[in-house]
Motif scaffolding. Structure first.
Motif, mmCIF file in Angstrom:
data_model
loop_
_atom_site.group_PDB
_atom_site.id
_atom_site.type_symbol
_atom_site.label_atom_id
_atom_site.label_comp_id
_atom_site.label_asym_id
_atom_site.label_seq_id
_atom_site.Cartn_x
_atom_site.Cartn_y
_atom_site.Cartn_z
ATOM 1 N N ALA A 168 47.622 34.699 35.704
ATOM 2 C CA ALA A 168 46.847 35.657 35.925
ATOM 3 C C ALA A 168 47.150 37.304 35.240
ATOM 4 O O ALA A 168 46.043 37.747 35.137
ATOM 5 C CB ALA A 168 46.725 35.790 37.426
ATOM 6 N N GLU A 169 48.166 37.167 34.943
ATOM 7 C CA GLU A 169 48.623 38.549 34.312
ATOM 8 C C GLU A 169 47.935 38.656 32.932
ATOM 9 O O GLU A 169 47.798 39.852 32.420
ATOM 10 C CB GLU A 169 50.118 38.426 33.976
ATOM 11 C CG GLU A 169 50.581 39.715 33.168
ATOM 12 C CD GLU A 169 50.104 41.077 34.047
ATOM 13 O OE1 GLU A 169 50.018 41.945 33.205
ATOM 14 O OE2 GLU A 169 50.103 41.189 35.265
ATOM 15 N N HIS A 177 44.602 40.047 33.732
ATOM 16 C CA HIS A 177 44.766 41.473 34.041
ATOM 17 C C HIS A 177 45.020 42.243 32.811
ATOM 18 O O HIS A 177 44.273 43.468 32.898
ATOM 19 C CB HIS A 177 46.098 41.848 34.912
ATOM 20 C CG HIS A 177 45.815 40.886 36.370
ATOM 21 N ND1 HIS A 177 47.082 40.577 37.184
ATOM 22 C CD2 HIS A 177 44.854 40.411 37.008
ATOM 23 C CE1 HIS A 177 46.464 39.913 38.304
ATOM 24 N NE2 HIS A 177 45.287 39.932 38.219
ATOM 25 N N SER A 231 45.350 30.754 40.452
ATOM 26 C CA SER A 231 45.584 32.306 40.497
ATOM 27 C C SER A 231 44.725 32.746 39.380
ATOM 28 O O SER A 231 44.480 33.951 39.424
ATOM 29 C CB SER A 231 47.292 32.553 40.454
ATOM 30 O OG SER A 231 47.541 32.006 39.144
ATOM 31 N N ILE A 232 44.775 32.198 38.175
ATOM 32 C CA ILE A 232 43.767 32.671 37.104
ATOM 33 C C ILE A 232 42.158 32.815 37.516
ATOM 34 O O ILE A 232 41.836 33.681 37.244
ATOM 35 C CB ILE A 232 44.008 31.688 35.875
ATOM 36 C CG1 ILE A 232 45.256 31.770 35.342
ATOM 37 C CG2 ILE A 232 42.755 32.103 34.715
ATOM 38 C CD1 ILE A 232 45.366 30.774 34.314
ATOM 39 N N SER A 273 41.822 35.837 39.613
ATOM 40 C CA SER A 273 42.449 37.000 39.112
ATOM 41 C C SER A 273 41.545 38.366 38.870
ATOM 42 O O SER A 273 42.247 39.446 38.996
ATOM 43 C CB SER A 273 43.037 36.710 37.731
ATOM 44 O OG SER A 273 42.081 36.531 36.801
ATOM 45 N N SER A 274 40.232 38.187 38.861
ATOM 46 C CA SER A 274 39.434 39.233 38.537
ATOM 47 C C SER A 274 37.993 39.128 39.031
ATOM 48 O O SER A 274 37.397 37.918 38.683
ATOM 49 C CB SER A 274 39.481 39.370 37.048
ATOM 50 O OG SER A 274 38.636 40.461 36.600
#
Length: 290
Positions: free
Chosen positions: A98-99, A102, A139-140, A143-144
């Motif tokens: 996920a980072e 981001h 989580s991906i 994520s947004s």
């Protein structure tokens, strides 16, 4: 409902294809600045894609740009050109966490503000190409709010798994993980490229599989695959007829104030009604299956 059955890859360095690919009418066109472009052509391809994005012929087709990873010398420049050029969607390759999303999101927001583009208008897509990406798919996917879909990229994934492309067994878990993550997040899921463009039977067999699994569509590398894919995803006349009867029964029940919907003596619940609406939307977009 936005149909994203077909996403056609175009090498960003191929000026002829960039100027004519709209005639094939895929649901989305993806200008590729990553794997399809050699190192010595990166700068020229970026400029070509920037100008192609602004061609009037692409206003009615969703445009996607696959950038290089942001950790490379090319990624940040690709992103600047794609966002400023007006790409509808940015496809991030090799998304492991996920980072990664981001980081991309923060850069897109910065460019939108700097360029005067409407804030939030640039959407994102994450390409999952590794075991880490598959494990982190949920989580991906969540994520947004800019994320419209996640895509499984088969070649790098099977390399990471120390295997090779075969009958689909090697992709079974990854397909399930990506698809479930997309559905849990309420976004689209895209299947891998089928690289043997001369094997129509094999292509259609794979399309039938991923359609039954629930994928929204598939990445493509050859325009000849578009019509085959769209036809496979089109509902049959029988499916359209049943969907119309389901909708009519639901509307009649609503008019009569009934809490129960019945069709031919069988109870019809909300998921069936929603499925019928999707069938009619697909029929409106692509007709019935030939």
């Amino acid at each position: 409902m936005t149909l994203r059955r077909s996403m056609l890859f175009l090498p960003g360095s191929n000026a002829a294809m960039l100027s004519t690919a709209f005639v094939y009418k895929p649901d989305s066109i993806m200008f590729d600045l990553e794997d399809a472009v050699s190192l010595r052509e990166k700068d020229a391809a970026r400029l070509l894609v920037f100008h192609a994005l602004q061609l009037p012929v692409y206003r009615d087709i969703e445009t996607v740009v696959r950038i290089n990873q942001l950790s490379t010398p090319f990624g940040p420049k690709d992103l600047e050109a794609a966002v400023r050029g007006g790409a509808d969607v940015i496809r991030l390759p090799k998304t492991d966490s996920a980072e990664d999303v981001h980081q991309l999101e923060a850069e897109v927001e910065r460019i939108e503000r700097a360029s005067g583009r409407e804030f939030g208008s640039t959407k994102l897509m994450a390409a999952i190409e590794s075991a880490s990406g598959v494990v982190n798919a949920l989580s991906i996917a969540k994520s947004s709010p800019r994320l419209i879909g996640i895509a499984l990229a088969g070649f790098d994934y099977v390399m990471d798994m120390q295997t090779e492309r075969g009958d689909g067994t090697e992709l079974f878990y990854a397909r399930c993980a990506v698809l479930h993550a997309a559905r849990a997040a309420g976004i689209d899921a895209f299947d891998v490229v089928y690289s043997d463009v001369n094997n129509e039977e094999g292509f259609l067999k794979e399309v039938d599989l991923i359609k039954r699994m629930g994928f929204n569509g598939k990445s493509l590398i050859n325009p000849r695959q578009i019509e085959l894919l769209h036809n496979a995803y089109a509902p049959t006349e029988e499916e359209v007829d049943y969907a119309r009867r389901v909708i009519a029964a639901a509307e009649q029940a609503e008019r009569q104030g009934l809490g129960v919907i019945a069709l031919n003596g069988k109870m019809i619940d909300a998921p069936i009604v929603n499925h019928a609406k999707r069938v009619l939307s697909r029929a409106q977009a692509s007709g019935t299956r030939k």
